[in-house]
Enzyme design. Structure first.
Site, PDB file in Angstrom:
ATOM      1  N   ASP A 568       8.339 -24.440 -35.859  1.00  0.00           N
ATOM      2  CA  ASP A 568       9.008 -23.522 -34.933  1.00  0.00           C
ATOM      3  C   ASP A 568       8.400 -23.688 -33.538  1.00  0.00           C
ATOM      4  O   ASP A 568       7.667 -24.626 -33.291  1.00  0.00           O
ATOM      5  CB  ASP A 568       8.871 -22.069 -35.434  1.00  0.00           C
ATOM      6  N   ASP A 569       8.700 -22.770 -32.642  1.00  0.00           N
ATOM      7  CA  ASP A 569       8.211 -22.927 -31.270  1.00  0.00           C
ATOM      8  C   ASP A 569       6.839 -22.302 -31.098  1.00  0.00           C
ATOM      9  O   ASP A 569       6.601 -21.507 -30.194  1.00  0.00           O
ATOM     10  CB  ASP A 569       9.220 -22.321 -30.284  1.00  0.00           C
TER      11      ASP A 569
END
Ligand code: PRX
Length: 698
Positions: A568-569
């Site tokens: 994910d980020d």
């Protein structure tokens, strides 16, 4: 209780290998362990525990693990209640050991362990050990920043110190369920503060003392503590950091937002700063040493339900606002104690040092709770691990005769860059078990740690877990099976990792995909404070029916798990989790920044570095000064540990026609893998890519 059927992905290998060797001749790798033969070779990359180590280990063979693991999955209630019974409960839990719903399609996500059981984790960490005769055993050796400065507390002394603070907190009105924010460096007072809160049923929220005033304020505003505990200043290496002034600024910011904190209890850390030089607000600020020692050294325990909250710990996610991960009491207690015991093969004679700060989950579970629940002797270190030089860690190891040393790959990599003599001039002969956490440990760092630091005799427990999981999830059990450098190996008891594809289908055998977990375990977090919906959306909706870790993972032919990093980020910088969105929003708040996009790039020491693409407001020229002030903005809003390593000027950002930033392309540009940019035709304006490449070295 649904879907607890065991997945056989790693067991099939261990099981098949634990049969007697067939006449066909080839001895399997795990048979070799069982037979005590060392077959380690470059080819299979297995590193075996010595026979002597295995012989004394709590779990000494694959068969023993398989047996215990199977029971933990087939009969979780029986397995965990047997363990839980070894703790002190004022009242036993109800008929149901646990209940869970991990499937959003079947209603709200809910996890409960030992509900109805009444206990107190501080009691189990301290009183129970004192009553068991460990009162005179050293609980904490505290090592100051300067070599030669130190202190220690026995279990009895620690209990008294905790009780005095608990009495003070009660006296100023802190009650069960109230939040208390702790913003302290690694002084002895930090675990004392955590335990004092737990004793009276208050919910602590430790904020890492490297966070800025803005970040601290954000957390204060979210959990509205009655009291904040801090100190005037701390020395880290040669630098003095004035924590009290950061707290002052945070309290000003939060009161502007309508959250005022009544008391700021400040420990006078005289080695760093004097009282006279500490700014003071009468009526709110109180010197710890002026009040706490006056309180009685015993304090009645507040008995709480197993499912009452123990602490909140904020962590970064893929959107801007940090998430308040909430852990409850009973399951967390049982889980941290058990994982500590088995993953480090803990013995009562061990001296244990975890280099993590209590501001992160590792310090919660494996500086304070897990070890103390086992009555362990714990080293707490105030300073920087390379001060005054790169030999400090090994000097400390020799000084306290540390036998279990738990740290992060980033520290290993940074020490590895220096001359080996910093290691070899210290004996390190007390070491028995090493540990690693926070990010994947690259095989070369693993080998340096194993060969040089551990003299090729100490197994390394590469523990994979998260703030959310409370304790270890995938970890070697030293002595039970051979290790592969860089693999966290196999799941802990009760944990069922699954690897799923993009559609959420479980993949069997050798594979790569998204790491999820099936079923609950006692240490799992129960919600995000004040936002159960975000809890469900982030963790349980991406792959329905499972907890989604946010990590990528592969499983090899032997069933070993290999963590490959966040999908994910979120960036993992020196083992610290940083949301790209948080850094972006700090950069974007600079008046001359129009837009920012942040990605992670490989970094030799930190694992990942922070690489920021910044678009300036029309007409503003690039300058070195502006670059510095953008970095300063991030230090100010988050903390120095989140400062971008690189600012890349960006006339524009690669976006799709619907306006979504294509980070995949930014990652390739940041790592200069220009031949791998892939398809850029879907960009609204493909020419931005050339512009960015042209500015790569500006
Ligand atoms: O990406 C994984 C990485 O750290 C993340 C969790 O970060 P945090 O909640 O801050 O907790 C850190 C300490 C438990 C994970 O999603 N991570 C942690 N340990 C390992 C790891 N990655 C690979 N191997 C590990 N041993």
């Amino acid at each position: 209780l649904r879907n607890r059927k065991m997945s056989s992905n790693h067991l099939s290998h261990i099981e098949s290998m634990s049969q007697a060797p067939s006449g066909a001749g080839k001895i399997s790798q795990l048979n070799a362990v069982i037979l005590g033969e060392s077959l380690a070779s470059e080819e299979n990359d297995l590193v075996f525990p010595s026979k002597e180590f295995s012989a004394q280990a709590l779990v000494s063979s694959p068969q023993q693990y398989v047996e215990m693991y199977k029971r933990s999955i087939d009969d979780p209630a029986g397995f965990w209640s047997d363990i839980a019974s070894q703790f002190y409960w004022n009242q036993k839990w109800g008929d149901q050991v646990f209940s869970e719903n991990l499937d959003v399609r079947k209603g709200p996500i809910q996890i409960e362990w030992f509900k109805g059981g009444i206990t107190n984790i501080c009691y189990n960490c301290l009183d129970k050990n004192v009553e068991a005769g460990l009162g005179d055993k050293t609980a904490i050796y505290w090592e100051g920043n300067e070599p030669g400065v130190g202190a220690s507390s026995t279990y009895s002394e620690l209990l008294q110190q905790v009780c005095q603070l608990a009495n003070y907190l009660k006296d100023v009105g802190v009650k069960k369920g109230d939040a208390v924010v702790i913003y302290l460096p690694m002084l002895m007072e930090l675990p004392i503060a955590m335990l004092a809160c737990a004793r009276i049923g208050a919910v602590h929220s430790v904020v890492f003392a490297g966070f800025s005033a803005d970040s601290l304020a954000q957390r204060i505003i979210d959990c509205k503590p009655k009291v904040i505990l801090t100190c005037n200043a701390v020395k880290r290496g040669p630098k003095t950091i004035n924590l009290k002034s950061i707290v002052d600024a945070a309290l000003d910011l939060s009161s502007k937002d309508g959250v005022s904190v009544g008391i700021c209890l400040t420990y006078e850390n005289a080695s760093a700063e004097t009282r006279e030089n500490t700014k003071w607000k009468n009526g709110r600020d109180v010197w710890w040493q002026d009040v706490v020692p006056k309180y009685p050294t015993s304090c009645e325990v507040e008995w709480v339900d197993a499912e009452d909250p123990l602490f909140l710990l904020y962590t970064s996610g893929s959107t801007g606002k940090p998430k308040g991960v909430l852990h409850t009491t009973g399951g967390y207690m049982v889980y941290t104690a058990t994982t500590f015991k088995y993953a480090f093969d803990y013995k009562s004679t061990d001296v244990y040092w975890c280099t993590a700060d209590c501001g992160w989950i590792t310090g919660h579970s494996y500086v304070t709770y897990g070890p103390m629940l086992n009555g362990a002797t714990v080293v707490v270190f105030e300073g920087a691990p390379n001060y005054p030089d790169s030999g400090r860690c090994w000097e400390i190891v020799d000084k306290y005769k540390i036998s279990i040393f738990y740290t992060a790959p980033t520290l290993v990599r940074s020490l590895m860059r220096d001359d080996d003599k910093y290691v070899t001039r210290h004996s390190r002969k007390s070491l028995r078990v090493l540990g690693s956490v926070g990010e994947p440990i690259n095989p070369s760092a693993w080998r340096w740690f194993f060969n040089l630091v551990g003299d090729s005799k100490c197994p390394i427990s590469d523990t994979w877990w998260q703030t959310e999981t409370g304790g270890f999830m995938i970890t070697p059990l030293p002595g039970a099976w051979p290790q592969k450098p860089g693999s966290a190996t196999f799941p802990f008891f009760g944990v069922q990792p699954v690897i799923v594809d993009e559609k959420g289908n479980e993949i069997e055998g050798e594979c790569s995909g998204y790491l999820c977990v099936k079923g609950s375990w006692p240490g799992a977090f129960r919600t995000l404070f004040g936002d159960h919906e975000r809890y469900e959306t982030t963790y349980f909706k991406p792959f329905e029916g499972y907890y989604f870790s946010g990590d990528g993972c592969s499983r090899d032919k032997d069933g070993y798990y290999w963590l490959t990093g966040r999908v994910d980020d979120v960036i993992n910088v020196s083992g610290h989790r940083i949301g790209t969105a948080e850094v972006e929003s700090a950069l974007a708040s600079h008046p001359q920044c129009a837009e920012a996009a942040v990605v992670g790039v490989e970094h030799e020491v930190k694992g990942q570095g922070i690489y920021a693409f910044v678009t300036l407001v029309e007409g503003v020229p690039y300058s070195e000064e502006l670059r510095k002030s953008l970095v300063f903005m991030v230090r100010n809003q988050i903390g120095a540990f989140a400062a971008p390593d690189r600012i890349h000027w960006a006339p524009g950002l690669p976006k799709t026609r619907s306006g979504k930033i294509m980070r995949r392309i930014l990652r390739k540009i940041a790592s200069r893998q220009l031949e791998e940019l892939g398809d850029i035709s879907t960009l609204a304006d493909p020419s931005v890519v050339d512009q960015l490449i042209a500015l790569a070295d500006v």
